[in-house]
Write a protein that holds these residues in place. Sequence first.
Motif, PDB file in Angstrom:
ATOM      1  N   ALA A  56      99.536  58.812  52.886  1.00  0.00           N
ATOM      2  CA  ALA A  56      98.087  58.981  52.718  1.00  0.00           C
ATOM      3  C   ALA A  56      97.766  59.654  51.392  1.00  0.00           C
ATOM      4  N   GLY A  57      98.456  60.735  51.060  1.00  0.00           N
ATOM      5  CA  GLY A  57      98.182  61.427  49.799  1.00  0.00           C
ATOM      6  C   GLY A  57      98.531  60.576  48.587  1.00  0.00           C
ATOM      7  N   PRO A  58      99.799  60.156  48.445  1.00  0.00           N
ATOM      8  CA  PRO A  58     100.197  59.418  47.249  1.00  0.00           C
ATOM      9  C   PRO A  58      99.385  58.145  46.990  1.00  0.00           C
ATOM     10  N   LEU A  59      98.990  57.447  48.061  1.00  0.00           N
ATOM     11  CA  LEU A  59      98.286  56.178  47.838  1.00  0.00           C
ATOM     12  C   LEU A  59      96.803  56.359  47.588  1.00  0.00           C
ATOM     13  N   ASP A  60      96.275  57.521  47.974  1.00  0.00           N
ATOM     14  CA  ASP A  60      94.831  57.721  47.869  1.00  0.00           C
ATOM     15  C   ASP A  60      94.459  58.673  46.747  1.00  0.00           C
ATOM     16  N   THR A  61      95.402  58.892  45.819  1.00  0.00           N
ATOM     17  CA  THR A  61      95.170  59.864  44.752  1.00  0.00           C
ATOM     18  C   THR A  61      95.301  59.194  43.391  1.00  0.00           C
ATOM     19  N   SER A  62      94.421  59.590  42.484  1.00  0.00           N
ATOM     20  CA  SER A  62      94.559  59.282  41.061  1.00  0.00           C
ATOM     21  C   SER A  62      94.677  57.786  40.763  1.00  0.00           C
ATOM     22  N   LEU A  63      95.570  57.440  39.818  1.00  0.00           N
ATOM     23  CA  LEU A  63      95.615  56.065  39.315  1.00  0.00           C
ATOM     24  C   LEU A  63      96.095  55.058  40.349  1.00  0.00           C
ATOM     25  N   VAL A  64      96.906  55.493  41.306  1.00  0.00           N
ATOM     26  CA  VAL A  64      97.351  54.549  42.338  1.00  0.00           C
ATOM     27  C   VAL A  64      96.146  54.154  43.199  1.00  0.00           C
ATOM     28  N   ALA A  65      95.314  55.124  43.546  1.00  0.00           N
ATOM     29  CA  ALA A  65      94.109  54.820  44.326  1.00  0.00           C
ATOM     30  C   ALA A  65      93.196  53.883  43.542  1.00  0.00           C
ATOM     31  N   THR A  66      93.039  54.151  42.246  1.00  0.00           N
ATOM     32  CA  THR A  66      92.174  53.297  41.419  1.00  0.00           C
ATOM     33  C   THR A  66      92.748  51.887  41.335  1.00  0.00           C
ATOM     34  N   ALA A  67      94.064  51.788  41.138  1.00  0.00           N
ATOM     35  CA  ALA A  67      94.705  50.469  41.037  1.00  0.00           C
ATOM     36  C   ALA A  67      94.509  49.687  42.333  1.00  0.00           C
ATOM     37  N   ARG A  68      94.612  50.369  43.455  1.00  0.00           N
ATOM     38  CA  ARG A  68      94.404  49.688  44.745  1.00  0.00           C
ATOM     39  C   ARG A  68      92.956  49.235  44.866  1.00  0.00           C
ATOM     40  N   ALA A  69      92.036  50.122  44.509  1.00  0.00           N
ATOM     41  CA  ALA A  69      90.612  49.784  44.628  1.00  0.00           C
ATOM     42  C   ALA A  69      90.253  48.596  43.743  1.00  0.00           C
ATOM     43  N   ARG A  70      90.907  48.477  42.587  1.00  0.00           N
ATOM     44  CA  ARG A  70      90.614  47.383  41.662  1.00  0.00           C
ATOM     45  C   ARG A  70      91.375  46.104  42.016  1.00  0.00           C
ATOM     46  N   GLY A  71      92.274  46.199  42.988  1.00  0.00           N
ATOM     47  CA  GLY A  71      93.027  45.005  43.392  1.00  0.00           C
ATOM     48  C   GLY A  71      94.250  44.735  42.538  1.00  0.00           C
ATOM     49  N   ALA A  72      94.643  45.691  41.681  1.00  0.00           N
ATOM     50  CA  ALA A  72      95.854  45.483  40.864  1.00  0.00           C
ATOM     51  C   ALA A  72      97.095  45.516  41.748  1.00  0.00           C
ATOM     52  N   VAL A  73      97.008  46.243  42.855  1.00  0.00           N
ATOM     53  CA  VAL A  73      98.137  46.308  43.786  1.00  0.00           C
ATOM     54  C   VAL A  73      97.582  46.391  45.218  1.00  0.00           C
ATOM     55  N   ASP A  74      98.292  45.708  46.103  1.00  0.00           N
ATOM     56  CA  ASP A  74      97.927  45.699  47.524  1.00  0.00           C
ATOM     57  C   ASP A  74      99.099  46.335  48.265  1.00  0.00           C
TER      58      ASP A  74
ATOM     59  N   VAL B 264     103.441  50.960  39.804  1.00  0.00           N
ATOM     60  CA  VAL B 264     102.008  50.669  39.691  1.00  0.00           C
ATOM     61  C   VAL B 264     101.484  51.040  38.308  1.00  0.00           C
ATOM     62  N   ARG B 265     101.963  52.118  37.732  1.00  0.00           N
ATOM     63  CA  ARG B 265     101.422  52.524  36.427  1.00  0.00           C
ATOM     64  C   ARG B 265     101.800  51.557  35.310  1.00  0.00           C
ATOM     65  N   LEU B 266     102.779  50.654  35.576  1.00  0.00           N
ATOM     66  CA  LEU B 266     103.121  49.636  34.582  1.00  0.00           C
ATOM     67  C   LEU B 266     102.359  48.328  34.788  1.00  0.00           C
ATOM     68  N   LEU B 267     101.615  48.198  35.877  1.00  0.00           N
ATOM     69  CA  LEU B 267     100.906  46.937  36.120  1.00  0.00           C
ATOM     70  C   LEU B 267      99.762  46.793  35.116  1.00  0.00           C
ATOM     71  N   PRO B 268      99.472  45.554  34.714  1.00  0.00           N
ATOM     72  CA  PRO B 268      98.440  45.348  33.696  1.00  0.00           C
ATOM     73  C   PRO B 268      97.118  45.992  34.087  1.00  0.00           C
ATOM     74  N   GLY B 269      96.543  46.719  33.127  1.00  0.00           N
ATOM     75  CA  GLY B 269      95.217  47.305  33.319  1.00  0.00           C
ATOM     76  C   GLY B 269      95.187  48.630  34.057  1.00  0.00           C
ATOM     77  N   VAL B 270      96.332  49.110  34.528  1.00  0.00           N
ATOM     78  CA  VAL B 270      96.313  50.347  35.321  1.00  0.00           C
ATOM     79  C   VAL B 270      96.199  51.575  34.424  1.00  0.00           C
ATOM     80  N   LEU B 271      96.971  51.624  33.355  1.00  0.00           N
ATOM     81  CA  LEU B 271      96.850  52.748  32.414  1.00  0.00           C
ATOM     82  C   LEU B 271      95.721  52.442  31.445  1.00  0.00           C
ATOM     83  N   GLY B 272      94.908  53.458  31.157  1.00  0.00           N
ATOM     84  CA  GLY B 272      93.802  53.255  30.237  1.00  0.00           C
ATOM     85  C   GLY B 272      94.292  52.776  28.886  1.00  0.00           C
ATOM     86  N   ASN B 273      95.403  53.338  28.429  1.00  0.00           N
ATOM     87  CA  ASN B 273      95.931  53.010  27.111  1.00  0.00           C
ATOM     88  C   ASN B 273      97.356  52.487  27.276  1.00  0.00           C
ATOM     89  N   ALA B 274      97.527  51.166  27.098  1.00  0.00           N
ATOM     90  CA  ALA B 274      98.835  50.552  27.331  1.00  0.00           C
ATOM     91  C   ALA B 274      99.903  51.155  26.432  1.00  0.00           C
TER      92      ALA B 274
END
Length: 260
Positions: free
Chosen positions: A14-32, A178-188
Motif C-alpha cells: 500500500a505505501g510503496p505503490l501509493d507514494t510519489s512517482l510510482v503513484a503518479t506513474a500508475r495514475a497516468r497509466g505508465a504502469v499497471d 518504474v522510474r525508467l519507464l518513458p515519461g515517468v521521470l520529469g527529466n530523462a
Amino acid sequence: MRIDVLTIFPGYFAGPLDTSLVATARARGAVDVRLHDLRDWTTDRHRSVDDAPYGGGAGMVMRGDVLVAAAESVWNDLPPSATVGTAGAPADVGGAPPRYVAGGARPRTVVFTPRGRPLTQALVRELADEDRLVLVCGRYEGIDERVHELVATDEVSLGDYVLMGGEVAAAAMVEAVVRLLPGVLGNAASAAEESFEGGLLEHPLYTRPPELRGRTVPPVLTSGDHAAVAAWRRARAEERTRAVRPDLLDGTGGAGPEEV
Ligand code: SAM
C-alpha cells in the motif's frame, strides 16, 4: 507495462505503490500493478500456503501447488477457480490449452531468493524493456524447489542478506523499473547521469545554502563554466567509484558500460 505481484501480504505494498512517482506513474497509466493474494489459490479451510519440509528440519516451506496454480492463473488472466487444485496437470479451461503453462512458455517471472542474480541497474534496465513482469514473493523457509524450476524465468536477490520475505525485494524492483519507464521521470537525463550508468557512482551534489556549518560549495559549481563543471563531476565520480566500488570500474560488479 503490467506488473503482477504474488504475495501472502498484498497490504505490504500500500505505501510503496501509493507514494510519489510510482503513484503518479500508475495514475497516468505508465504502469499497471496488480496485487494477488496467494491464499486465493489454496484448497483447505485454513487457506494454508505452507507445509512442513520433506526430510524434516526447521520451519515451513511454501507449497508448490499453490504457487504454480497462482502463476498459471495470473499468466493467463484466469480466475483462481480455474487453476486451484491443478497440481497434477495444467488447468483445463474449457478445452482450450492455456497459453502459458508452468515449465513451458511464460511471461518474464521473477522469483525472489537470496541465491538469485543480484538486482543491479543492468538487470533493472533489462526488465524495464518487458511488457509484462510477474513477481513472486517467498516467505517462511523458502519456496518448494519445483516452483523455481517450473515458474521462474529469473531468480533475483536483493543482496547478500536474508529478508523475512520477498515483498521488500519486489517493492524495490517495482520502484527501480518504474522510474525508467518513458515519461515517468520529469527529466530523462537524470536517469542517464545516475549511479551505475556508465559504470560509475554519481558525483557529489550540492544546493543552497552556499555555506553549511563552515563547509562551502566547490567554486567550480558556481563558475558558470559548463565544461569545467562536467570535467569536475566526471573526476569526482571516478574518484568516488575507485574508493568505494572498484568492482564497478574493473567490470566485475554493477552495470558496467558494456552492459547498459
Ligand atoms: N531459507 C532461505 C535461505 O536460506 O536462502 C531464506 C528464506 S527467507 C526467510 C524467505 C523468503 O524471503 C525467500 O523465499 C525469498 O523470497 C525472500 N528473500 C529473503 N532474502 C532475500 C534476498 N536477499 N533477496 C531476495 N529475496 C529474499
